[in-house]
Design a protein around this motif. Structure first.
Motif, PDB file in Angstrom:
ATOM      1  N   THR A   1       0.846  -1.189   0.000  1.00  0.00           N
ATOM      2  CA  THR A   1       0.000   0.000   0.000  1.00  0.00           C
ATOM      3  C   THR A   1       0.882   1.240   0.000  1.00  0.00           C
ATOM      4  OG1 THR A   1      -1.671  -1.223   1.233  1.00  0.00           O
ATOM      5  CG2 THR A   1      -1.884   1.172   1.220  1.00  0.00           C
ATOM      6  N   SER A   2       0.584   2.159  -0.880  1.00  0.00           N
ATOM      7  CA  SER A   2       1.337   3.413  -0.963  1.00  0.00           C
ATOM      8  C   SER A   2       0.827   4.384   0.101  1.00  0.00           C
ATOM      9  CB  SER A   2       1.157   4.027  -2.353  1.00  0.00           C
ATOM     10  OG  SER A   2      -0.194   4.441  -2.508  1.00  0.00           O
ATOM     11  N   GLN A   3       1.534   5.474   0.260  1.00  0.00           N
ATOM     12  CA  GLN A   3       1.079   6.507   1.190  1.00  0.00           C
ATOM     13  C   GLN A   3      -0.283   7.040   0.764  1.00  0.00           C
ATOM     14  OE1 GLN A   3       2.566   7.407   4.160  1.00  0.00           O
ATOM     15  NE2 GLN A   3       0.574   8.379   4.416  1.00  0.00           N
ATOM     16  N   ARG A   4      -0.465   7.219  -0.529  1.00  0.00           N
ATOM     17  CA  ARG A   4      -1.764   7.688  -1.039  1.00  0.00           C
ATOM     18  C   ARG A   4      -2.875   6.698  -0.677  1.00  0.00           C
ATOM     19  NH1 ARG A   4      -3.620   9.068  -7.239  1.00  0.00           N
ATOM     20  NH2 ARG A   4      -5.626   9.903  -6.625  1.00  0.00           N
ATOM     21  N   GLY A   5      -2.596   5.397  -0.811  1.00  0.00           N
ATOM     22  CA  GLY A   5      -3.574   4.375  -0.450  1.00  0.00           C
ATOM     23  C   GLY A   5      -3.918   4.419   1.030  1.00  0.00           C
ATOM     24  N   ARG A   6      -2.908   4.645   1.878  1.00  0.00           N
ATOM     25  CA  ARG A   6      -3.157   4.747   3.326  1.00  0.00           C
ATOM     26  C   ARG A   6      -3.965   5.999   3.647  1.00  0.00           C
ATOM     27  NH1 ARG A   6       1.868   2.371   3.230  1.00  0.00           N
ATOM     28  NH2 ARG A   6       3.033   4.295   3.277  1.00  0.00           N
TER      29      ARG A   6
ATOM     30  N   HIS B   1     -11.130  -2.682  -2.749  1.00  0.00           N
ATOM     31  CA  HIS B   1      -9.855  -1.969  -2.758  1.00  0.00           C
ATOM     32  C   HIS B   1      -9.370  -1.710  -1.328  1.00  0.00           C
ATOM     33  CE1 HIS B   1     -11.070  -0.484  -6.981  1.00  0.00           C
ATOM     34  NE2 HIS B   1     -10.282  -1.535  -7.085  1.00  0.00           N
ATOM     35  N   ARG B   2     -10.296  -1.444  -0.423  1.00  0.00           N
ATOM     36  CA  ARG B   2      -9.923  -1.240   0.975  1.00  0.00           C
ATOM     37  C   ARG B   2      -9.312  -2.519   1.547  1.00  0.00           C
ATOM     38  NH1 ARG B   2     -14.749  -0.280   3.576  1.00  0.00           N
ATOM     39  NH2 ARG B   2     -14.815   1.657   2.404  1.00  0.00           N
TER      40      ARG B   2
ATOM     41  N   LEU C   1      -4.539  -5.460   3.425  1.00  0.00           N
ATOM     42  CA  LEU C   1      -3.663  -6.627   3.303  1.00  0.00           C
ATOM     43  C   LEU C   1      -2.241  -6.226   2.940  1.00  0.00           C
ATOM     44  CD1 LEU C   1      -5.797  -9.247   1.335  1.00  0.00           C
ATOM     45  CD2 LEU C   1      -4.958  -9.451   3.680  1.00  0.00           C
ATOM     46  N   CYS C   2      -2.133  -5.215   2.092  1.00  0.00           N
ATOM     47  CA  CYS C   2      -0.830  -4.835   1.554  1.00  0.00           C
ATOM     48  C   CYS C   2      -0.094  -3.814   2.416  1.00  0.00           C
ATOM     49  CB  CYS C   2      -0.978  -4.354   0.116  1.00  0.00           C
ATOM     50  SG  CYS C   2      -1.468  -5.677  -0.992  1.00  0.00           S
ATOM     51  N   GLU C   3      -0.568  -3.601   3.646  1.00  0.00           N
ATOM     52  CA  GLU C   3       0.232  -2.808   4.583  1.00  0.00           C
ATOM     53  C   GLU C   3       1.574  -3.518   4.780  1.00  0.00           C
ATOM     54  OE1 GLU C   3       0.042   0.159   6.120  1.00  0.00           O
ATOM     55  OE2 GLU C   3      -1.760   0.602   4.991  1.00  0.00           O
ATOM     56  N   GLN C   4       1.543  -4.847   4.703  1.00  0.00           N
ATOM     57  CA  GLN C   4       2.765  -5.649   4.638  1.00  0.00           C
ATOM     58  C   GLN C   4       2.984  -5.955   3.163  1.00  0.00           C
ATOM     59  OE1 GLN C   4       2.566  -9.292   6.823  1.00  0.00           O
ATOM     60  NE2 GLN C   4       1.843  -8.317   8.674  1.00  0.00           N
TER      61      GLN C   4
ATOM     62  N   ALA D   1      -2.685   0.119  -8.707  1.00  0.00           N
ATOM     63  CA  ALA D   1      -1.367   0.654  -9.046  1.00  0.00           C
ATOM     64  C   ALA D   1      -1.519   1.852  -9.983  1.00  0.00           C
ATOM     65  CB  ALA D   1      -0.508  -0.433  -9.686  1.00  0.00           C
ATOM     66  N   GLY D   2      -2.443   1.753 -10.922  1.00  0.00           N
ATOM     67  CA  GLY D   2      -2.692   2.861 -11.850  1.00  0.00           C
ATOM     68  C   GLY D   2      -3.185   4.114 -11.150  1.00  0.00           C
ATOM     69  N   LEU D   3      -3.887   3.929 -10.035  1.00  0.00           N
ATOM     70  CA  LEU D   3      -4.399   5.061  -9.252  1.00  0.00           C
ATOM     71  C   LEU D   3      -3.406   5.529  -8.181  1.00  0.00           C
ATOM     72  CD1 LEU D   3      -8.041   3.765  -8.726  1.00  0.00           C
ATOM     73  CD2 LEU D   3      -7.318   5.657 -10.214  1.00  0.00           C
ATOM     74  N   GLY D   4      -2.268   4.840  -8.087  1.00  0.00           N
ATOM     75  CA  GLY D   4      -1.269   5.199  -7.090  1.00  0.00           C
ATOM     76  C   GLY D   4      -1.599   4.716  -5.690  1.00  0.00           C
ATOM     77  N   MET D   5      -2.513   3.767  -5.561  1.00  0.00           N
ATOM     78  CA  MET D   5      -2.928   3.252  -4.245  1.00  0.00           C
ATOM     79  C   MET D   5      -2.008   2.153  -3.728  1.00  0.00           C
ATOM     80  SD  MET D   5      -5.475   5.019  -3.433  1.00  0.00           S
ATOM     81  CE  MET D   5      -6.550   6.169  -4.224  1.00  0.00           C
ATOM     82  N   VAL D   6      -1.347   1.435  -4.648  1.00  0.00           N
ATOM     83  CA  VAL D   6      -0.356   0.440  -4.258  1.00  0.00           C
ATOM     84  C   VAL D   6       0.914   0.680  -5.050  1.00  0.00           C
ATOM     85  CG1 VAL D   6      -2.011  -1.377  -3.583  1.00  0.00           C
ATOM     86  CG2 VAL D   6      -1.113  -1.339  -5.906  1.00  0.00           C
ATOM     87  N   THR D   7       2.012   0.271  -4.469  1.00  0.00           N
ATOM     88  CA  THR D   7       3.315   0.345  -5.114  1.00  0.00           C
ATOM     89  C   THR D   7       3.682  -1.045  -5.590  1.00  0.00           C
ATOM     90  OG1 THR D   7       3.971   2.128  -3.631  1.00  0.00           O
ATOM     91  CG2 THR D   7       5.746   0.933  -4.744  1.00  0.00           C
ATOM     92  N   VAL D   8       4.105  -1.160  -6.840  1.00  0.00           N
ATOM     93  CA  VAL D   8       4.567  -2.426  -7.395  1.00  0.00           C
ATOM     94  C   VAL D   8       6.085  -2.425  -7.278  1.00  0.00           C
ATOM     95  CG1 VAL D   8       4.665  -3.884  -9.453  1.00  0.00           C
ATOM     96  CG2 VAL D   8       2.600  -2.541  -8.975  1.00  0.00           C
ATOM     97  N   HIS D   9       6.617  -3.419  -6.582  1.00  0.00           N
ATOM     98  CA  HIS D   9       8.050  -3.502  -6.344  1.00  0.00           C
ATOM     99  C   HIS D   9       8.713  -4.398  -7.384  1.00  0.00           C
ATOM    100  CE1 HIS D   9       7.474  -1.646  -2.395  1.00  0.00           C
ATOM    101  NE2 HIS D   9       6.393  -2.413  -2.314  1.00  0.00           N
ATOM    102  N   GLN D  10       9.935  -4.058  -7.715  1.00  0.00           N
ATOM    103  CA  GLN D  10      10.700  -4.901  -8.631  1.00  0.00           C
ATOM    104  C   GLN D  10      11.126  -6.144  -7.865  1.00  0.00           C
ATOM    105  OE1 GLN D  10      14.265  -3.150 -10.185  1.00  0.00           O
ATOM    106  NE2 GLN D  10      14.336  -4.574 -11.879  1.00  0.00           N
ATOM    107  N   THR D  11      10.837  -7.302  -8.432  1.00  0.00           N
ATOM    108  CA  THR D  11      11.222  -8.554  -7.779  1.00  0.00           C
ATOM    109  C   THR D  11      12.593  -8.985  -8.273  1.00  0.00           C
ATOM    110  OG1 THR D  11      10.156  -9.883  -9.481  1.00  0.00           O
ATOM    111  CG2 THR D  11       8.830  -9.321  -7.553  1.00  0.00           C
ATOM    112  N   ALA D  12      13.198  -9.888  -7.532  1.00  0.00           N
ATOM    113  CA  ALA D  12      14.517 -10.386  -7.907  1.00  0.00           C
ATOM    114  C   ALA D  12      14.481 -11.027  -9.289  1.00  0.00           C
ATOM    115  CB  ALA D  12      15.013 -11.379  -6.867  1.00  0.00           C
TER     116      ALA D  12
END
Length: 113
Positions: free
Chosen positions: A30-35, A45-46, A51-54, A80-91
């Motif tokens: 969850t991004s800051q905007r999502g929080r 979405h909530r 769930l994605c706080e972790q 992700a398109g709305l900036g509510m979650v951050t997608v992280h680069q995986t290994a």
């Protein structure tokens, strides 16, 4: 068709393809905007935002919400398109070997599906 089968379809407005390519092991949080806007989000979405706080994999989100993987991908892609979650680069997307702990979490999430 039962309510359980209709609801995820309604959540995605019938879409089956995510606008962002999300592998099952892709990590999201969850991004800051999502929080900041969690109280304004639709129920599905909530739930994802909580769930994605972790940091979670796409597979984990699907398993924890008891959703088909495709529905989880569409929801996460929308968020992700709305900036509510951050997608992280995986290994694995960086060309390196994935972390064993990550792979165990993905496997565990898949088993819960």
């Amino acid at each position: 068709m039962g309510a359980a089968a209709v609801r995820p379809y309604a959540w995605t407005r019938g879409r089956t393809k995510a606008s962002i390519d999300l592998a099952i092991e892709t990590l999201v949080s969850t991004s800051q905007r999502g929080r900041d806007q969690i109280g304004l989000l639709q129920v599905e979405h909530r739930t994802v935002a909580e769930l994605c706080e972790q940091v979670r994999s796409v597979a984990e989100v699907a398993a924890l919400m008891s959703l088909p993987l495709g529905v989880a991908r569409v929801l996460l892609s929308d968020m992700a398109g709305l900036g509510m979650v951050t997608v992280h680069q995986t290994a694995s997307s960086a060309g390196n070997m994935p972390d064993l702990a990550l792979m165990e979490r993905v496997l565990s999430g898949l088993r819960r599906l």
